[in-house]
Design an enzyme around this catalytic site. Structure first.
Site, PDB file in Angstrom:
ATOM      1  N   ARG A   1      37.932  27.446  35.196  1.00 30.37           N
ATOM      2  CA  ARG A   1      36.929  28.002  36.117  1.00 30.37           C
ATOM      3  C   ARG A   1      35.787  28.653  35.356  1.00 30.37           C
ATOM      4  O   ARG A   1      34.979  29.359  35.946  1.00 30.37           O
ATOM      5  CB  ARG A   1      37.601  29.061  36.980  1.00 30.37           C
TER       6      ARG A   1
ATOM      7  N   ARG B   1      44.874  33.814  54.039  1.00 30.76           N
ATOM      8  CA  ARG B   1      44.826  34.386  52.692  1.00 30.76           C
ATOM      9  C   ARG B   1      44.053  35.705  52.703  1.00 30.76           C
ATOM     10  O   ARG B   1      43.052  35.834  53.397  1.00 30.76           O
ATOM     11  CB  ARG B   1      44.117  33.419  51.739  1.00 30.76           C
TER      12      ARG B   1
ATOM     13  N   ARG C   1      33.155  35.125  45.960  1.00 27.83           N
ATOM     14  CA  ARG C   1      33.765  33.955  45.306  1.00 27.83           C
ATOM     15  C   ARG C   1      32.722  32.867  45.055  1.00 27.83           C
ATOM     16  O   ARG C   1      32.779  32.162  44.047  1.00 27.83           O
ATOM     17  CB  ARG C   1      34.934  33.422  46.154  1.00 27.83           C
TER      18      ARG C   1
END
Ligand code: AMP
Length: 218
Positions: free
Chosen positions: A90, A165, A176
């Site tokens: 990532r 979640r 994010r």
């Protein structure tokens, strides 16, 4: 030949859903750092307690933790025939860590490695995230706005109560996306230059994207 796939794309672009379908067809091992970290958080392990702080803020968990988890996982026997990485690497730093791990693990292997980029406009992805629910028993993912469930709030496959979640809320989702653009998106350039990037138009239906995916991975 050992098959290695790396899925890269913005949050909620369908990487997890498509990987699950591909795993069912190919038997390749699904290696999903997000799920492994959520398990560590739920088990309140030392790594999990640290990881939670970052995950709640939509930031990357420190590389020391993720690097160790991924090395242990890829070294297991069930990854010997190949794997699909969903959520790792990532960042450029993580890509280098992966290079080092694979240089060791694959030194006597013939490997077909492809990086699949889930190309998708991000306009509707926040909405997708806040409407996403998953099954804690079988891992199936649903969108409660666009899909009609057989039984309200329950998994269509095993009837377990669906959960949301902790980081699938609007505020964390925005963070994010920032993390994705700042740290993850540069991977697309890296793998394109190396010549192993393939692109999938991820904006279609689940079946359309899956057909396109199978075509590009060969
Ligand atoms: P995901 O399930 O892939 O959306 O990941 C959920 C969260 O787990 C991310 O927002 C990060 O906080 C953390 N995470 C997952 N994979 C990684 C990774 N490779 N490196 C650092 N943090 C990660």
């Amino acid at each position: 030949m050992k098959k290695e796939l790396i899925m890269v794309g913005p949050p909620a672009s369908g990487k997890g859903t498509q990987t699950k379908k591909l795993v069912a067809e190919t038997g390749l091992k699904h290696v999903d750092t997000g799920s492994m970290l959520r398990e560590a958080v739920a088990a309140k392990t030392e790594a999990g307690v640290i990881a939670k702080e970052y995950m709640d803020k939509g930031q990357l968990v420190p590389v020391e933790i993720v690097g160790r988890i991924i090395k242990d996982r890829l070294s297991k026997d069930d990854c010997k025939k190949g794997f699909i990485l969903d959520g790792f690497p990532r960042s450029l730093e993580q890509a280098e860590i992966l290079d080092n791990i694979l240089a060791e693990l694959d030194k006597d292997e013939d490997v077909d490695m492809k990086v699949v980029y889930f190309d998708m406009p991000i306009d509707n992805l926040i909405e997708r995230i806040v409407n996403r629910r998953s099954c804690p028993a079988c891992g199936a993912i649903f969108n409660v706005k666009t899909m009609t469930l057989k039984k309200d709030g329950k998994c269509d496959f095993c009837e377990t109560e669906l959960v949301q979640r902790a980081d699938d809320n609007e505020e964390t989702a925005k963070s994010r996306f920032n993390t994705y653009f700042e740290q993850t998106a540069p991977l697309i350039d890296l793998y394109e230059k190396r010549g192993n990037l393939v692109k999938v138009n991820a904006a279609g239906t689940i079946d359309e994207v899956f057909a396109a995916l199978k075509e590009v991975i060969g």
